[in-house]
Design a protein around this motif. Structure first.
Motif, PDB file in Angstrom:
ATOM      1  N   PHE A  85       0.795  -1.278  -0.103  1.00  0.00           N
ATOM      2  CA  PHE A  85       0.174  -0.178   0.050  1.00  0.00           C
ATOM      3  C   PHE A  85       0.489   1.009  -0.357  1.00  0.00           C
ATOM      4  O   PHE A  85       1.479   1.407   1.114  1.00  0.00           O
ATOM      5  CB  PHE A  85      -0.954   0.744   1.285  1.00  0.00           C
ATOM      6  CG  PHE A  85      -1.531  -1.056   1.051  1.00  0.00           C
ATOM      7  CD1 PHE A  85      -3.358  -1.041   0.379  1.00  0.00           C
ATOM      8  CD2 PHE A  85      -1.547  -2.152   2.398  1.00  0.00           C
ATOM      9  CE1 PHE A  85      -3.256  -2.860  -0.183  1.00  0.00           C
ATOM     10  CE2 PHE A  85      -2.123  -3.170   1.679  1.00  0.00           C
ATOM     11  CZ  PHE A  85      -3.532  -3.343   0.784  1.00  0.00           C
ATOM     12  N   LEU A 102       8.939  -0.417  -2.515  1.00  0.00           N
ATOM     13  CA  LEU A 102       9.968  -1.464  -2.455  1.00  0.00           C
ATOM     14  C   LEU A 102      10.012  -1.840  -0.444  1.00  0.00           C
ATOM     15  O   LEU A 102       9.362  -0.656  -0.315  1.00  0.00           O
ATOM     16  CB  LEU A 102      10.943  -0.275  -2.408  1.00  0.00           C
ATOM     17  CG  LEU A 102      12.344   0.017  -2.041  1.00  0.00           C
ATOM     18  CD1 LEU A 102      13.543  -1.081  -2.698  1.00  0.00           C
ATOM     19  CD2 LEU A 102      13.253   1.415  -1.770  1.00  0.00           C
ATOM     20  N   ILE A 105      11.456  -5.427   4.182  1.00  0.00           N
ATOM     21  CA  ILE A 105      11.070  -6.700   4.714  1.00  0.00           C
ATOM     22  C   ILE A 105      10.531  -7.942   3.572  1.00  0.00           C
ATOM     23  O   ILE A 105       9.343  -7.655   3.193  1.00  0.00           O
ATOM     24  CB  ILE A 105      10.074  -6.658   5.721  1.00  0.00           C
ATOM     25  CG1 ILE A 105      10.465  -5.533   6.944  1.00  0.00           C
ATOM     26  CG2 ILE A 105       9.639  -7.760   6.385  1.00  0.00           C
ATOM     27  CD1 ILE A 105       9.850  -5.320   8.261  1.00  0.00           C
ATOM     28  N   LYS A 108       6.880  -9.350   3.198  1.00  0.00           N
ATOM     29  CA  LYS A 108       5.799  -8.024   2.946  1.00  0.00           C
ATOM     30  C   LYS A 108       6.360  -8.061   1.389  1.00  0.00           C
ATOM     31  O   LYS A 108       5.013  -8.097   0.890  1.00  0.00           O
ATOM     32  CB  LYS A 108       6.121  -6.926   3.943  1.00  0.00           C
ATOM     33  CG  LYS A 108       5.946  -6.992   4.971  1.00  0.00           C
ATOM     34  CD  LYS A 108       5.926  -5.524   5.359  1.00  0.00           C
ATOM     35  CE  LYS A 108       5.300  -5.796   6.979  1.00  0.00           C
ATOM     36  NZ  LYS A 108       5.489  -4.366   7.552  1.00  0.00           N
TER      37      LYS A 108
HETATM   38  N1  SAM Z   1       2.957   2.166   3.262  1.00  0.00           N
HETATM   39  C1  SAM Z   1       2.862   0.619   3.809  1.00  0.00           C
HETATM   40  C2  SAM Z   1       1.523   1.456   4.526  1.00  0.00           C
HETATM   41  O1  SAM Z   1       1.117   2.574   4.696  1.00  0.00           O
HETATM   42  O2  SAM Z   1       0.505   0.205   4.999  1.00  0.00           O
HETATM   43  C3  SAM Z   1       3.522   0.315   4.463  1.00  0.00           C
HETATM   44  C4  SAM Z   1       3.794   0.707   6.094  1.00  0.00           C
HETATM   45  S1  SAM Z   1       4.672   1.088   7.278  1.00  0.00           S
HETATM   46  C5  SAM Z   1       4.025   1.809   8.383  1.00  0.00           C
HETATM   47  C6  SAM Z   1       6.735   1.404   6.662  1.00  0.00           C
HETATM   48  C7  SAM Z   1       7.242   0.408   6.019  1.00  0.00           C
HETATM   49  O3  SAM Z   1       8.268   0.681   5.797  1.00  0.00           O
HETATM   50  C8  SAM Z   1       7.857  -0.375   6.617  1.00  0.00           C
HETATM   51  O4  SAM Z   1       7.049  -2.030   6.025  1.00  0.00           O
HETATM   52  C9  SAM Z   1       9.245  -0.590   6.446  1.00  0.00           C
HETATM   53  O5  SAM Z   1      10.043  -2.138   6.239  1.00  0.00           O
HETATM   54  C10 SAM Z   1       8.937  -0.223   5.657  1.00  0.00           C
HETATM   55  N2  SAM Z   1      10.244   0.629   5.382  1.00  0.00           N
HETATM   56  C11 SAM Z   1      11.276   2.224   6.004  1.00  0.00           C
HETATM   57  N3  SAM Z   1      12.161   2.257   5.877  1.00  0.00           N
HETATM   58  C12 SAM Z   1      12.494   2.193   4.761  1.00  0.00           C
HETATM   59  C13 SAM Z   1      13.782   2.334   3.719  1.00  0.00           C
HETATM   60  N4  SAM Z   1      14.968   3.240   4.027  1.00  0.00           N
HETATM   61  N5  SAM Z   1      13.675   1.984   2.823  1.00  0.00           N
HETATM   62  C14 SAM Z   1      12.733   0.514   2.473  1.00  0.00           C
HETATM   63  N6  SAM Z   1      11.335   0.106   3.259  1.00  0.00           N
HETATM   64  C15 SAM Z   1      11.022   1.237   4.115  1.00  0.00           C
END
Ligand code: SAM
Length: 241
Positions: A85, A102, A105, A108
């Motif tokens: 998302f 991207l 994890i 995911k």
């Molecule tokens: N965007 C999704 C949503 O709105 O449901 C997920 C939000 S979740 C709170 C934040 C995600 O960002 C996590 O899955 C984390 O692994 C990823 N993330 C955070 N910093 C990142 C980075 N520097 N590079 C790649 N992924 C990152």
């Protein structure tokens, strides 16, 4: 999906000016896949049908406000996509765009890949990795027309992660909850440092639920200095502003 879930999706999308009638089967399939996968691995905290429909599907579609993701052939990178998302709902209604969701994890991204395949979303190319690493990789730096992100980090961090990946003239579309004046001010300063300029701050309420959201749009107006993004973890630990 129950008739109530379908009605919520129709209503939410309609409030955003979208007709998703033809895509209902894909949204239903995505809901089923998400609920099934979530019972095995923890992908998302949202578990009920109405929460998933409104807070994942409709919320993701709200990134289309302003028309910044319209246009054939756009290359769109979604930083921190989590369980897909906003990419998956956006790819369902904008199949003509090329999406790269991207996340750092792997489990995911495994789900996002499986879901994209099941839904036949051929324009979606999921990637495991960190935005800091991609931003220094010539295969990805300055290669995207748009960077989107939802609920990932504070604006100055998103700006440092996103701007290096944009082509000149490209747009970062950051979907956030309500944003404070302090965060916006820091985001504007960070944007200036990495070659961006805030061009739009669109405060709105989410269809049906009425929760406050903000779409911040930042245009790449100058090349990003080579020193950005800084190495993994630094943008978060020591935000530019
Ligand atoms: N965007 C999704 C949503 O709105 O449901 C997920 C939000 S979740 C709170 C934040 C995600 O960002 C996590 O899955 C984390 O692994 C990823 N993330 C955070 N910093 C990142 C980075 N520097 N590079 C790649 N992924 C990152």
């Amino acid at each position: 999906m129950t008739p109530e879930g379908q009605a919520l999706l129709r209503q939410g999308a309609a409030e955003l000016g979208l007709n998703v009638e033809g895509q209902l089967p894909q949204f239903e399939q995505l809901l089923d896949l998400l609920v099934e996968a979530n019972s095995r691995v923890n992908l998302t905290a949202l578990k009920t049908e109405s929460d998933i429909v409104l807070k994942h599907f409709v919320d993701s579609l709200s990134c289309l406000r302003g028309g910044h993701l319209d246009g054939a052939g756009l290359r769109v990178l979604d930083i921190g996509t989590g369980a897909g998302f906003p990419t998956l709902p956006l790819a369902i209604v904008r199949p003509e765009a090329a999406f790269t969701p991207l996340d750092s994890i792997r489990k995911k991204i495994d789900f996002v890949r499986a879901a994209a395949e099941a839904l036949n979303l051929t324009g979606v190319t999921p990637l495991v990795g960190r935005a800091e690493t991609l931003g220094r990789d010539p295969e990805h730096r300055e290669r995207y027309d748009r960077v989107v992100c939802r609920a990932v980090a504070a604006l100055p961090i998103l700006v440092e992660l996103g701007l290096p990946l944009l082509k000149p003239g490209g747009l970062l579309v950051a979907q956030k909850g309500p944003i404070s004046d302090e965060e916006l001010h820091a985001g504007r300063r960070a944007a200036g440092e990495v070659g961006g300029r805030v061009t739009e701050v669109d405060a709105f309420t989410l269809p049906v639920l009425g929760d406050a959201r903000t779409l911040v749009v930042i245009k790449k107006v100058a090349p990003t200095p080579k020193k950005y993004p800084r190495r993994e973890g630094v943008p978060n630990a020591q935000p530019l502003f």
